[in-house]
Design a protein around this motif. Sequence first.
Motif, PDB file in Angstrom:
ATOM      1  N   ALA A 187       0.835  -1.203   0.000  1.00 33.14           N
ATOM      2  CA  ALA A 187       0.000   0.000   0.000  1.00 33.14           C
ATOM      3  C   ALA A 187       0.871   1.256   0.000  1.00 33.14           C
ATOM      4  O   ALA A 187       2.083   1.197   0.229  1.00 33.14           O
ATOM      5  CB  ALA A 187      -0.931  -0.016   1.207  1.00 33.14           C
ATOM      6  N   ASP A 188       0.233   2.396  -0.226  1.00 27.53           N
ATOM      7  CA  ASP A 188       0.985   3.647  -0.372  1.00 27.53           C
ATOM      8  C   ASP A 188       1.898   3.932   0.808  1.00 27.53           C
ATOM      9  O   ASP A 188       3.007   4.440   0.652  1.00 27.53           O
ATOM     10  CB  ASP A 188       0.016   4.817  -0.574  1.00 27.53           C
ATOM     11  N   ASP A 189       1.420   3.615   2.011  1.00 28.67           N
ATOM     12  CA  ASP A 189       2.236   3.883   3.197  1.00 28.67           C
ATOM     13  C   ASP A 189       2.918   2.638   3.728  1.00 28.67           C
ATOM     14  O   ASP A 189       3.430   2.619   4.847  1.00 28.67           O
ATOM     15  CB  ASP A 189       1.359   4.496   4.294  1.00 28.67           C
ATOM     16  N   GLY A 190       2.928   1.570   2.949  1.00 31.61           N
ATOM     17  CA  GLY A 190       3.516   0.321   3.398  1.00 31.61           C
ATOM     18  C   GLY A 190       5.011   0.244   3.126  1.00 31.61           C
ATOM     19  O   GLY A 190       5.567   1.035   2.356  1.00 31.61           O
ATOM     20  N   PRO A 191       5.689  -0.741   3.743  1.00 24.61           N
ATOM     21  CA  PRO A 191       7.148  -0.854   3.587  1.00 24.61           C
ATOM     22  C   PRO A 191       7.587  -1.451   2.255  1.00 24.61           C
ATOM     23  O   PRO A 191       8.749  -1.355   1.886  1.00 24.61           O
ATOM     24  CB  PRO A 191       7.540  -1.764   4.750  1.00 24.61           C
ATOM     25  N   LEU A 192       6.650  -2.088   1.507  1.00 26.51           N
ATOM     26  CA  LEU A 192       7.019  -2.730   0.247  1.00 26.51           C
ATOM     27  C   LEU A 192       6.832  -1.745  -0.897  1.00 26.51           C
ATOM     28  O   LEU A 192       5.704  -1.493  -1.345  1.00 26.51           O
ATOM     29  CB  LEU A 192       6.172  -3.986   0.014  1.00 26.51           C
ATOM     30  N   GLN A 193       7.912  -1.141  -1.349  1.00 31.69           N
ATOM     31  CA  GLN A 193       7.891  -0.197  -2.453  1.00 31.69           C
ATOM     32  C   GLN A 193       8.767  -0.740  -3.586  1.00 31.69           C
ATOM     33  O   GLN A 193       9.772  -1.392  -3.348  1.00 31.69           O
ATOM     34  CB  GLN A 193       8.406   1.175  -1.999  1.00 31.69           C
ATOM     35  N   MET A 194       8.345  -0.445  -4.818  1.00 26.75           N
ATOM     36  CA  MET A 194       9.058  -0.986  -5.963  1.00 26.75           C
ATOM     37  C   MET A 194      10.495  -0.474  -6.055  1.00 26.75           C
ATOM     38  O   MET A 194      11.360  -1.112  -6.652  1.00 26.75           O
ATOM     39  CB  MET A 194       8.316  -0.648  -7.251  1.00 26.75           C
ATOM     40  N   SER A 195      10.764   0.668  -5.444  1.00 22.52           N
ATOM     41  CA  SER A 195      12.127   1.211  -5.489  1.00 22.52           C
ATOM     42  C   SER A 195      13.125   0.332  -4.755  1.00 22.52           C
ATOM     43  O   SER A 195      14.335   0.449  -4.965  1.00 22.52           O
ATOM     44  CB  SER A 195      12.143   2.621  -4.889  1.00 22.52           C
ATOM     45  N   LEU A 196      12.634  -0.568  -3.895  1.00 23.02           N
ATOM     46  CA  LEU A 196      13.539  -1.486  -3.189  1.00 23.02           C
ATOM     47  C   LEU A 196      14.305  -2.380  -4.160  1.00 23.02           C
ATOM     48  O   LEU A 196      15.396  -2.863  -3.837  1.00 23.02           O
ATOM     49  CB  LEU A 196      12.744  -2.359  -2.211  1.00 23.02           C
ATOM     50  N   PHE A 197      13.718  -2.615  -5.342  1.00 25.47           N
ATOM     51  CA  PHE A 197      14.308  -3.565  -6.281  1.00 25.47           C
ATOM     52  C   PHE A 197      15.039  -2.865  -7.419  1.00 25.47           C
ATOM     53  O   PHE A 197      15.322  -3.487  -8.440  1.00 25.47           O
ATOM     54  CB  PHE A 197      13.211  -4.475  -6.849  1.00 25.47           C
ATOM     55  N   ASP A 198      15.350  -1.605  -7.244  1.00 27.59           N
ATOM     56  CA  ASP A 198      16.062  -0.880  -8.301  1.00 27.59           C
ATOM     57  C   ASP A 198      17.462  -1.430  -8.522  1.00 27.59           C
ATOM     58  O   ASP A 198      17.953  -1.479  -9.653  1.00 27.59           O
ATOM     59  CB  ASP A 198      16.149   0.612  -7.956  1.00 27.59           C
ATOM     60  N   GLU A 199      18.115  -1.844  -7.440  1.00 24.99           N
ATOM     61  CA  GLU A 199      19.506  -2.284  -7.557  1.00 24.99           C
ATOM     62  C   GLU A 199      19.715  -3.743  -7.177  1.00 24.99           C
ATOM     63  O   GLU A 199      20.766  -4.305  -7.453  1.00 24.99           O
ATOM     64  CB  GLU A 199      20.403  -1.402  -6.680  1.00 24.99           C
ATOM     65  N   GLN A 200      18.757  -4.372  -6.550  1.00 27.28           N
ATOM     66  CA  GLN A 200      18.905  -5.773  -6.157  1.00 27.28           C
ATOM     67  C   GLN A 200      17.539  -6.444  -6.166  1.00 27.28           C
ATOM     68  O   GLN A 200      16.503  -5.763  -6.198  1.00 27.28           O
ATOM     69  CB  GLN A 200      19.546  -5.892  -4.770  1.00 27.28           C
TER      70      GLN A 200
END
Length: 588
Positions: free
Chosen positions: A302-315
């Motif tokens: 969700a918008d305020d959740g810890p799972l954001q797509m930017s986490l996978f930008d480099e790994q």
Amino acid sequence: MMKRGGAVHVVRVVKSHTDKHGQERVYRSAYLRRTYREGGKVRNETVANLSALPGHVVDFIDAGLKGRHLVPADAVATITRSLPHGHVAAVFAQAKALGIPALLGPACGQRDLALALVIARVCRPGSKLATTRWWADTTLAEDLGVAGATTDEVYAAMDWLAGRQETIEKALAKRHLSPEANPDRLALFDLSSSWVTGHKCPLAARGYSRDGKKGLEQIEYGLLTDPEGRPVSVRVVPGNTADPAAFEALAKDFKTRYGLADMVMVGDRGMITSARIEQLKELGGLGWVTALRAPAIQALAADDGPLQMSLFDEQDLAEIAHPDYPGERLIACRNPLLAAERARKRTALLAATDTELAKITAAAEAGRLKDAGKIGVRAGKVVGRYKMEKHYTLTIGDTSFAYARNEEQIAAEAALDGIYIIRTTIQDTHMDAGQVVATYKSLANVERDFRSIKAIDLDLRPIHHHTETRVRAHVFICMLAAYLTWHLRRAWAPLTFTDENRPEPENPVAPAKRSAAAQTKASRRTTPDGHPAHSFRSLLDHLGTLTRNEIRYGAEETAPLIPTLAVPTPIQHKAFDLIGQSFPLTLK
């Protein structure tokens, strides 16, 4: 007309000649000659030209002239019986090396029958009646003393083995799940089912069939293995038991029965659910490695959740946290290949659903399909068949039908393609995030065991027994055979298509890959030393061609019978070398 009398002998002459084309031609001749002296000189007289006779006839004449007494071969040595021996000898040797005979129990007739059932299940899976007929045509029955066993005696041995299952499994748990053997304190667990013939087994019931046998009753069973997939314990429950309930009951049973004071259970998200985790907390002493279901992942994204797509930008993996999972670690992973496959599959299913729904719309508009109930039933079958209910909005009237895709829902699901989240109680001081991912993916080991037990190697299904004890004994025999097969497959990897040295991926999220050597072996279908590569089953069949022969020397019926092994092939030699055993003339 012969000029002189006296002894004669055979002379063989070999001459070669190179013709004008440079090709060498070889001429072989054989003559019957007499040697004599004349005037102080040695001379030869050709009595007969034997060149036109077959070579073996010339050999007979030569041997007879040299004083040998030739007799028919069957008067010298007669093979009175020849039995397949190599496959049962190899499996028995591996069982003995693993201590399985002693593990089953004290020496007795029932133990020998139980051991024969396990070995036969590895070599030639079949019903108990077919097994007793098969082993009579091998050295297994004679050497283990079970050749004359009746069906009742076989069933009595199964009952005896079922009574010893707990003792045997405790020994296996100590061997493979103890802190010394399993320092990570991991145990893999999964459930499966198989259908049952007949209607008298009290464990048989209608439930979710993993074999696709929806019209038949079944049993369900759970398999516990060590991290590498060695079977340790198996439990059978009624066929209508739900996976979470079965897991809860069996986890409690394993903990108390084997004294698992500190063990981490590894299971998929359909089994170790949030509700089951709460029960594991109450039980105490058991941790877990599992994965979150889709609704839980969506909540974290969700918008305020810890799972954001930017986490996978480099790994491809990242560790996150959330208050709903206190004391646990959440490891988010994204597999690009899995994402692409899910997108492809969704596109295909949506297209297929559109095609079928369009047919319903056309039928309603043409007046061929009327009544909202009938239209709804037909539309429900379509979206249910392709599992696309959540992606469509259906408008149903008595004479009309319309549908529309829920593009917002489709986009939300597509955004999470290839993403899965592992939840675990394993602390980061014990395993880093990559090791936890590898641990979860090791569930493939127990899934491989199920494939081996059910279809590939051991043919557990279908189940023909009607009493609860014998159904449990049958499944337990298959588990012991799987334990044997696990070790044989690993030992015989150089002779089979098995990858001996599968490389560890640098990225734990990436799919596993075969080694270059395994790829070469698969493409050429030969081992590095040039021998044909085998499957596990074809290697056992090849070993079965090594026979033990009973040979009688002499024509008399009272002449002794001498057991003699056939000459092993190079592959048969290698197979016994790989399990560290020599060729045994007898099993015992």
